[in-house]
Design a protein around this motif. Structure first.
Motif, PDB file in Angstrom:
ATOM      1  N   ALA A  75      -3.863  -1.297  -2.430  1.00 51.35           N
ATOM      2  CA  ALA A  75      -4.146  -0.267  -3.216  1.00 51.35           C
ATOM      3  C   ALA A  75      -4.839   0.526  -2.215  1.00 51.35           C
ATOM      4  O   ALA A  75      -5.978   0.163  -1.591  1.00 51.35           O
ATOM      5  CB  ALA A  75      -5.194  -0.611  -4.350  1.00 51.35           C
ATOM      6  N   ALA A  77      -7.838   3.352  -2.162  1.00 49.41           N
ATOM      7  CA  ALA A  77      -8.840   3.676  -2.831  1.00 49.41           C
ATOM      8  C   ALA A  77      -9.422   4.813  -1.785  1.00 49.41           C
ATOM      9  O   ALA A  77      -9.404   4.975  -0.661  1.00 49.41           O
ATOM     10  CB  ALA A  77      -9.882   2.791  -3.074  1.00 49.41           C
ATOM     11  N   THR A  90      -5.913  13.362  -9.891  1.00 49.53           N
ATOM     12  CA  THR A  90      -5.189  12.492 -10.677  1.00 49.53           C
ATOM     13  C   THR A  90      -4.154  13.418 -11.683  1.00 49.53           C
ATOM     14  O   THR A  90      -2.848  12.946 -12.009  1.00 49.53           O
ATOM     15  CB  THR A  90      -5.735  11.372 -11.696  1.00 49.53           C
ATOM     16  OG1 THR A  90      -6.965  10.561 -10.825  1.00 49.53           O
ATOM     17  CG2 THR A  90      -4.831  10.668 -12.674  1.00 49.53           C
ATOM     18  N   GLY A 117     -13.565   6.175 -11.642  1.00 49.04           N
ATOM     19  CA  GLY A 117     -12.228   5.863 -11.037  1.00 49.04           C
ATOM     20  C   GLY A 117     -11.014   6.121 -11.945  1.00 49.04           C
ATOM     21  O   GLY A 117     -11.094   5.715 -13.175  1.00 49.04           O
ATOM     22  N   THR A 119      -6.342   5.205 -11.530  1.00 47.98           N
ATOM     23  CA  THR A 119      -5.733   4.695 -10.816  1.00 47.98           C
ATOM     24  C   THR A 119      -4.168   5.359 -11.026  1.00 47.98           C
ATOM     25  O   THR A 119      -3.910   5.531 -12.062  1.00 47.98           O
ATOM     26  CB  THR A 119      -5.473   3.050 -11.183  1.00 47.98           C
ATOM     27  OG1 THR A 119      -6.633   2.498 -10.801  1.00 47.98           O
ATOM     28  CG2 THR A 119      -4.213   2.542 -10.349  1.00 47.98           C
ATOM     29  N   GLN A 127       0.060   2.289  -4.803  1.00 41.45           N
ATOM     30  CA  GLN A 127      -1.189   2.556  -5.794  1.00 41.45           C
ATOM     31  C   GLN A 127      -2.347   3.327  -4.942  1.00 41.45           C
ATOM     32  O   GLN A 127      -2.740   2.844  -4.142  1.00 41.45           O
ATOM     33  CB  GLN A 127      -1.561   1.162  -6.193  1.00 41.45           C
ATOM     34  CG  GLN A 127      -2.642   1.265  -7.333  1.00 41.45           C
ATOM     35  CD  GLN A 127      -2.869  -0.181  -8.236  1.00 41.45           C
ATOM     36  OE1 GLN A 127      -1.914  -0.694  -8.513  1.00 41.45           O
ATOM     37  NE2 GLN A 127      -3.953  -0.520  -8.232  1.00 41.45           N
ATOM     38  N   GLU A 129      -6.282   5.041  -5.834  1.00 35.14           N
ATOM     39  CA  GLU A 129      -7.370   4.692  -6.559  1.00 35.14           C
ATOM     40  C   GLU A 129      -8.670   5.632  -6.281  1.00 35.14           C
ATOM     41  O   GLU A 129      -9.372   5.426  -5.536  1.00 35.14           O
ATOM     42  CB  GLU A 129      -7.885   3.266  -6.705  1.00 35.14           C
ATOM     43  CG  GLU A 129      -6.778   2.299  -7.207  1.00 35.14           C
ATOM     44  CD  GLU A 129      -7.327   0.795  -7.143  1.00 35.14           C
ATOM     45  OE1 GLU A 129      -8.370   0.714  -6.679  1.00 35.14           O
ATOM     46  OE2 GLU A 129      -6.686  -0.104  -7.652  1.00 35.14           O
TER      47      GLU A 129
END
Length: 138
Positions: A75, A77, A90, A117, A119, A127, A129
């Motif tokens: 993932a 981040a 997003t 946050g 996702t 993925q 984040e």
């Protein structure tokens, strides 16, 4: 003092689709490191993504390429400067074809420590984040 850079190598099914997706997030394609097998996406001065076609990606390792669509191996981040920037990134990702993954338990835990946050899953199953954290000295 020398600065450090990170290049994240990501396998992609359709290089043009993936380039378009990341450009829709406001990130730029570095044409100097882009051809029919790979594209360099500049996130900022120290972070680049190397999008590699699924046929080209295995030339970097003897290990077999996994299925990034139905399984998770990592993932990514990405710390941003505000909660609004998290939501803007997003929203752009969702408009460009990403899928949002909502985990209410994780959101509640983040809120307790002053984080915001989100996702999202890109069209190749990677993925992301994006997050913002309110911490002293920031």
């Amino acid at each position: 003092m020398s600065s450090k850079m990170i290049f994240i190598n990501l396998p992609v099914a359709d290089l043009d689709r993936s380039k378009n997706f990341y450009e829709a997030l406001g990130w730029k394609v570095n044409q100097d490191f882009t051809d029919e097998n790979a594209a360099c996406i500049v996130v900022d001065d120290n972070i680049c993504l190397m999008l590699l076609t699924r046929d080209f990606f295995p030339t970097f390792s003897k290990r077999p390429l996994g299925d990034t669509v139905s399984t998770i191996g990592a993932a990514y981040a990405l710390a941003l400067s505000s909660a609004e920037e998290v939501d803007t990134l997003t929203a752009a990702a969702l408009a460009a074809g990403a899928i949002e993954e909502v985990n209410e338990d994780k959101r509640a835990q983040e809120a307790q420590v002053g984080m915001h946050g989100r996702t999202f899953i890109d069209p190749d199953g990677h993925q992301w984040e994006p997050f913002w954290m309110d911490y002293p000295g920031h």
